[in-house]
Scaffold this motif. Sequence first.
Motif: not given
Lengths: 352, 248
Positions: B66-69, B94-106, B131-141
């Motif tokens: 199990q890994a940190a976020h 998506d929060g894990d990979l595309a927000a807080i872990g962007t550096g690690e995945i790249i 909550q909103m993710a980096p991948t949340t679509l435009m206008n998505q509530v």
Amino acid sequence: MGEKFLMKGNEVIAEAALRAGCRFYFGYPITPQTEIAHYLAKKMPEVGGTFLQAESETAAINMVYGAASAGVRVMTSSSSPGISLKQEGISFIACAELPAVIVNIVRCGPGLGGILPAQCDYFQAVKGGGHGDYKMVVLAPYSIQELYELTVDAFNISDKYRTITMIMGEGILGQMMETVEFKDVENNIHIEKPWATTGTGMKREKNIITSIYIKPEVLEEHNRKLQAKYKEIEKNEIRVESYNCEDADVIVAAFGTVARIISNVIPMAQKEGIKVGLIRPISLWPFPVKEFEKYAHVPKAFLTVELNAGQMLEDVRLAVNGKKPVHFHGRMGGMIPDEAEILEEIKKITRS
Amino acid sequence: MATVVKKPHALADIPMHYCPGCTHGIVHRIIAEVIDELDIEGKTIGISPVGCSYNNYDYFNCDMVQAAHGRAPAVGTGIKRANPENVVFTYQGDGDLAAIGTGEIIHAATRGEKLTTIFVNNAIYGMTAGQMAPTTLMNQVTSTSPYGRVAENHGFPLKVCELLSTIEGAVFIERASVHDIKGIINTKKAIKKAFKVQMSNKGFAIVEVLSSCPTNWGMSPAKALEWIREKMIDFYPLGNFKGENMEV
């Protein structure tokens, strides 16, 4: 007597890691510890090991988490601001009970601070810089020879207790050259790691490495287990050196390279008729409480000298427990106290 | 009587905790089937993320860490470098990979780490309550974009496959979806290939799986699958971005 080498402290750490059987190093450049990385970048390929320059301190400590999960001896090194970035991983590694060696060649802070020597990360190291109730073994060498021996020991302690062991040295220790003898790593222990995630081979139940325990009863039990382990470490792994304490007028407490300055102050004070003793904690955690208790009745007072605003001071006061006054002299920002100013502090105490 | 369907051996025989209509279970099963078919359970190490699937270490029968976020690609790097004969996969939201872990995945991709990443994109943070993710679509509530995602406040959704496609070390990149049977079949094909890419030491492989979160989207399971088809695929086109014809 074996062959002696003249080497820089940082290179000795790297060499010690190799001799302890560490074949995995993950790090990120930062002054004043970068020679560790330079040395291992060259040497690791020669011994079939892995040197990896990570994209960040955060990534490096998580690579350590991964390699330690896989059961190998692994090390990372950094300096103060970099160690701050590693705190998330340190807390996770402590909770998941993984063995890992972390080197902090401390520079002066806070913030980016400066690149000169300091001891201002004492609190961070021994009181838990990351979140949660955890401890790591913290060793503070004062010579290059001791740096070698403690670095080798660090791997053994880590494997034995499934804990983090930190080697904490001031920038001076990383940067200065001194002779070192690479004594045989005869105490190097080999500990089986049946808990490691190396693949079940379809021969055993799966292993899980985790630091999350959602059920409160289970997490409390896990915390109790950690605390019991820390008690065991407190019992077995105290390292301390005392000198001249039996009939001292003043006992100075100092760790790392500051203790070397004190050893010059002792004969100077002697000439002026003042007997100065020295207690040098080598393990900052577990802290050598009993050594202070043993000598608490002896001197007129204690004096703690540190390259910070007074951090180990608190542990010395707890250990002396009000039996004698504990004074403090510290320098910050990369400034180093000289013998004369420490002697002056001692004289102030004996005069009062 | 012939057995036509059975639980994959690599999948643990216990109930999953996911909400009704959540597609994590489908993705888990696909991974387990692939592990079975490639006969790699004994040497596979899975890495669990932070998020709804944090405890999927309970659901797979291979060794699990199990890994940190966000840090799974770094943890995976450590495991794989220590034991290159292992097959290592990360399972990330998506929060894990595309927000807080962007550096690690790249950077795992940049180094061409021999890892397989399963990236579950449901356009929202599930576990922490929508909550909103980096991948949340435009206008998505979402609970942190209650008036909808608007460019001037929140910027634009991140297209991870397209971003990683510029990286040399990332050799296999595909986006799939589990909203219907055809999508599930294609997802399995892509995930199987992503494992085989790792096993043939070609480099970093990632499969993005468009996934539903009926609970936090505030939709019925059926409606949520429709929303993937109508809204998500429109913005996140399915298909292979890299390595389609790679021999593995």
